[in-house]
Design a protein around this motif. Structure first.
Motif, PDB file in Angstrom:
ATOM      1  N   TYR A  23       0.811  -1.212   0.000  1.00  0.00           N
ATOM      2  CA  TYR A  23       0.000   0.000   0.000  1.00  0.00           C
ATOM      3  C   TYR A  23       0.846   1.265   0.000  1.00  0.00           C
ATOM      4  CZ  TYR A  23       0.667  -0.832   5.018  1.00  0.00           C
ATOM      5  OH  TYR A  23       1.203  -1.098   6.243  1.00  0.00           O
ATOM      6  N   VAL A  24       2.120   1.182   0.342  1.00  0.00           N
ATOM      7  CA  VAL A  24       3.013   2.339   0.236  1.00  0.00           C
ATOM      8  C   VAL A  24       3.608   2.393  -1.165  1.00  0.00           C
ATOM      9  CG1 VAL A  24       5.141   3.395   1.082  1.00  0.00           C
ATOM     10  CG2 VAL A  24       3.544   2.363   2.700  1.00  0.00           C
ATOM     11  N   SER A  25       4.189   1.278  -1.600  1.00  0.00           N
ATOM     12  CA  SER A  25       4.805   1.279  -2.929  1.00  0.00           C
ATOM     13  C   SER A  25       3.755   1.437  -4.020  1.00  0.00           C
ATOM     14  CB  SER A  25       5.622   0.005  -3.141  1.00  0.00           C
ATOM     15  OG  SER A  25       4.851  -1.136  -2.878  1.00  0.00           O
ATOM     16  N   GLY A  26       2.561   0.872  -3.824  1.00  0.00           N
ATOM     17  CA  GLY A  26       1.486   1.023  -4.807  1.00  0.00           C
ATOM     18  C   GLY A  26       1.068   2.472  -4.987  1.00  0.00           C
ATOM     19  N   VAL A  27       0.962   3.198  -3.872  1.00  0.00           N
ATOM     20  CA  VAL A  27       0.600   4.624  -3.936  1.00  0.00           C
ATOM     21  C   VAL A  27       1.708   5.412  -4.631  1.00  0.00           C
ATOM     22  CG1 VAL A  27       0.203   6.688  -2.530  1.00  0.00           C
ATOM     23  CG2 VAL A  27      -0.960   4.547  -1.959  1.00  0.00           C
ATOM     24  N   LEU A  28       2.963   5.086  -4.344  1.00  0.00           N
ATOM     25  CA  LEU A  28       4.069   5.794  -4.987  1.00  0.00           C
ATOM     26  C   LEU A  28       4.097   5.526  -6.499  1.00  0.00           C
ATOM     27  CD1 LEU A  28       6.881   5.301  -2.322  1.00  0.00           C
ATOM     28  CD2 LEU A  28       5.622   7.392  -2.858  1.00  0.00           C
ATOM     29  N   ILE A  29       3.850   4.263  -6.900  1.00  0.00           N
ATOM     30  CA  ILE A  29       3.788   3.944  -8.326  1.00  0.00           C
ATOM     31  C   ILE A  29       2.626   4.694  -8.976  1.00  0.00           C
ATOM     32  CG2 ILE A  29       3.303   2.102  -9.997  1.00  0.00           C
ATOM     33  CD1 ILE A  29       4.879   0.222  -8.128  1.00  0.00           C
ATOM     34  N   SER A  30       1.491   4.760  -8.287  1.00  0.00           N
ATOM     35  CA  SER A  30       0.337   5.495  -8.820  1.00  0.00           C
ATOM     36  C   SER A  30       0.651   6.972  -9.005  1.00  0.00           C
ATOM     37  CB  SER A  30      -0.861   5.347  -7.885  1.00  0.00           C
ATOM     38  OG  SER A  30      -1.254   4.012  -7.801  1.00  0.00           O
ATOM     39  N   LEU A  31       1.374   7.543  -8.063  1.00  0.00           N
ATOM     40  CA  LEU A  31       1.759   8.950  -8.169  1.00  0.00           C
ATOM     41  C   LEU A  31       2.661   9.175  -9.385  1.00  0.00           C
ATOM     42  CD1 LEU A  31       1.861  11.835  -6.980  1.00  0.00           C
ATOM     43  CD2 LEU A  31       3.837  11.075  -5.643  1.00  0.00           C
ATOM     44  N   VAL A  32       3.637   8.291  -9.577  1.00  0.00           N
ATOM     45  CA  VAL A  32       4.529   8.404 -10.729  1.00  0.00           C
ATOM     46  C   VAL A  32       3.731   8.257 -12.023  1.00  0.00           C
ATOM     47  CG1 VAL A  32       6.443   7.292 -11.947  1.00  0.00           C
ATOM     48  CG2 VAL A  32       6.596   7.693  -9.496  1.00  0.00           C
ATOM     49  N   LEU A  33       2.823   7.284 -12.074  1.00  0.00           N
ATOM     50  CA  LEU A  33       1.998   7.096 -13.275  1.00  0.00           C
ATOM     51  C   LEU A  33       1.121   8.301 -13.544  1.00  0.00           C
ATOM     52  CD1 LEU A  33       0.934   3.359 -13.141  1.00  0.00           C
ATOM     53  CD2 LEU A  33       2.378   4.491 -14.809  1.00  0.00           C
ATOM     54  N   PHE A  34       0.560   8.887 -12.499  1.00  0.00           N
ATOM     55  CA  PHE A  34      -0.252  10.086 -12.676  1.00  0.00           C
ATOM     56  C   PHE A  34       0.575  11.193 -13.330  1.00  0.00           C
ATOM     57  CE2 PHE A  34      -1.574  14.260 -11.168  1.00  0.00           C
ATOM     58  CZ  PHE A  34      -2.850  14.317 -11.703  1.00  0.00           C
ATOM     59  N   LEU A  35       1.816  11.356 -12.873  1.00  0.00           N
ATOM     60  CA  LEU A  35       2.679  12.384 -13.464  1.00  0.00           C
ATOM     61  C   LEU A  35       2.998  12.069 -14.926  1.00  0.00           C
ATOM     62  CD1 LEU A  35       5.092  13.046 -10.473  1.00  0.00           C
ATOM     63  CD2 LEU A  35       3.300  14.560 -11.339  1.00  0.00           C
ATOM     64  N   PHE A  36       3.236  10.793 -15.240  1.00  0.00           N
ATOM     65  CA  PHE A  36       3.473  10.406 -16.628  1.00  0.00           C
ATOM     66  C   PHE A  36       2.246  10.705 -17.483  1.00  0.00           C
ATOM     67  CE2 PHE A  36       7.159   7.919 -15.254  1.00  0.00           C
ATOM     68  CZ  PHE A  36       8.017   8.120 -16.317  1.00  0.00           C
ATOM     69  N   PHE A  37       1.072  10.315 -17.007  1.00  0.00           N
ATOM     70  CA  PHE A  37      -0.162  10.561 -17.765  1.00  0.00           C
ATOM     71  C   PHE A  37      -0.419  12.052 -17.923  1.00  0.00           C
ATOM     72  CE2 PHE A  37      -1.872   6.335 -16.003  1.00  0.00           C
ATOM     73  CZ  PHE A  37      -1.242   5.636 -17.009  1.00  0.00           C
ATOM     74  N   TYR A  38      -0.192  12.807 -16.863  1.00  0.00           N
ATOM     75  CA  TYR A  38      -0.425  14.246 -16.889  1.00  0.00           C
ATOM     76  C   TYR A  38       0.424  14.917 -17.969  1.00  0.00           C
ATOM     77  CZ  TYR A  38      -0.815  19.082 -15.350  1.00  0.00           C
ATOM     78  OH  TYR A  38      -1.042  20.429 -15.305  1.00  0.00           O
ATOM     79  N   TYR A  39       1.672  14.471 -18.094  1.00  0.00           N
ATOM     80  CA  TYR A  39       2.573  15.065 -19.085  1.00  0.00           C
ATOM     81  C   TYR A  39       2.536  14.343 -20.429  1.00  0.00           C
ATOM     82  CZ  TYR A  39       4.366  18.045 -15.428  1.00  0.00           C
ATOM     83  OH  TYR A  39       4.472  18.977 -14.436  1.00  0.00           O
ATOM     84  N   GLY A  40       1.635  13.368 -20.574  1.00  0.00           N
ATOM     85  CA  GLY A  40       1.443  12.691 -21.853  1.00  0.00           C
ATOM     86  C   GLY A  40       2.554  11.740 -22.246  1.00  0.00           C
ATOM     87  N   GLU A  41       3.215  11.161 -21.268  1.00  0.00           N
ATOM     88  CA  GLU A  41       4.312  10.228 -21.544  1.00  0.00           C
ATOM     89  C   GLU A  41       3.938   8.828 -21.088  1.00  0.00           C
ATOM     90  OE1 GLU A  41       6.671  11.222 -23.327  1.00  0.00           O
ATOM     91  OE2 GLU A  41       6.611  13.377 -23.083  1.00  0.00           O
ATOM     92  N   ASN A  42       4.725   7.845 -21.505  1.00  0.00           N
ATOM     93  CA  ASN A  42       4.514   6.461 -21.104  1.00  0.00           C
ATOM     94  C   ASN A  42       5.656   6.003 -20.216  1.00  0.00           C
ATOM     95  OD1 ASN A  42       2.085   5.859 -22.476  1.00  0.00           O
ATOM     96  ND2 ASN A  42       3.221   5.670 -24.382  1.00  0.00           N
ATOM     97  N   PHE A  43       5.307   5.174 -19.246  1.00  0.00           N
ATOM     98  CA  PHE A  43       6.307   4.594 -18.362  1.00  0.00           C
ATOM     99  C   PHE A  43       6.824   3.322 -19.008  1.00  0.00           C
ATOM    100  CE2 PHE A  43       7.570   1.691 -15.005  1.00  0.00           C
ATOM    101  CZ  PHE A  43       8.351   2.492 -14.200  1.00  0.00           C
ATOM    102  N   GLY A  44       8.091   3.259 -19.269  1.00  0.00           N
ATOM    103  CA  GLY A  44       8.704   2.090 -19.859  1.00  0.00           C
ATOM    104  C   GLY A  44      10.156   2.395 -20.181  1.00  0.00           C
ATOM    105  N   VAL A  45      10.932   1.361 -20.380  1.00  0.00           N
ATOM    106  CA  VAL A  45      12.357   1.542 -20.576  1.00  0.00           C
ATOM    107  C   VAL A  45      12.808   1.136 -21.975  1.00  0.00           C
ATOM    108  CG1 VAL A  45      14.623   0.844 -19.695  1.00  0.00           C
ATOM    109  CG2 VAL A  45      12.757   1.216 -18.111  1.00  0.00           C
TER     110      VAL A  45
END
Length: 185
Positions: free
Chosen positions: A11-33
């Motif tokens: 529940y801590v790491s999940g929230v942090l991943i969600s926050l990072v994904l929100f920032l990626f979506f907000y700026y129109g980018e995709n998370f991936g390497v």
């Protein structure tokens, strides 16, 4: 510092991943390497050899910074924030020892696979080369890597990502239960 050395609850790491994904979506980018490899090839001049690499790499500068952050963060975590042993199930340790992995649970990665001695052996070099080709082909065929599909694609409810993730799991199970014992028996 003890907090950093312990595994974090979901529940801590999940929230942090969600926050990072929100920032990626907000700026129109995709998370991936995996797309960084294309960017690095373009920077290195592969666009002069193949039209596939004729891309605007400057628009992907953020992904290179992201990749550098992953590398630096991994180095920091390994060097200063890692426990010296891994808590593995004793049955798993016994099974790995029967396959020739003598330090199972003592290190994060088996030295029988990930050491200079192993890399310079024919078997070790062949395994890493073949695995790298399969991972590269699979990443291109699936249209992205495991992190891109499993984190970004599934959170966007994309059917191709669901199919890719199911394929990743099937491939992982096949490797673990069929190929791995054949290679190291």
């Amino acid at each position: 510092m003890d907090l950093l050395f312990q595994p974090w609850p979901w529940y801590v790491s999940g929230v942090l991943i969600s926050l990072v994904l929100f920032l990626f979506f907000y700026y129109g980018e995709n998370f991936g390497v995996s797309s960084n490899l294309e960017t690095l090839c373009t920077i290195a001049g592969a666009d002069k050899i193949s039209d596939y690499f004729k891309k605007d790499w400057k628009s992907k500068k953020w992904s290179i910074v992201f990749l550098l952050g992953l590398i630096i963060g991994g180095f920091i975590a390994k060097t200063w924030l890692s426990a010296s042993t891994v808590d593995l199930n004793p049955v798993t340790v016994q099974e790995l020892e029967s396959l020739g992995f003598l330090n199972a649970g003592e290190t994060y990665v088996p030295t029988e696979l990930f050491s200079m001695e192993s890399l310079l052996s024919f078997k070790g070099f062949s395994l890493l080369l073949i695995a790298g080709v399969f991972i590269g082909f699979g990443t291109r065929y699936a249209g992205g890597c495991t992190s891109g599909h499993a984190i970004t694609g599934l959170s966007n409810l994309q059917l191709p990502s669901l199919i890719a993730v199911i394929g990743f799991f099937i491939g992982g199970l096949f490797m673990t239960w069929v190929l791995f014992p054949l290679i190291f028996a």
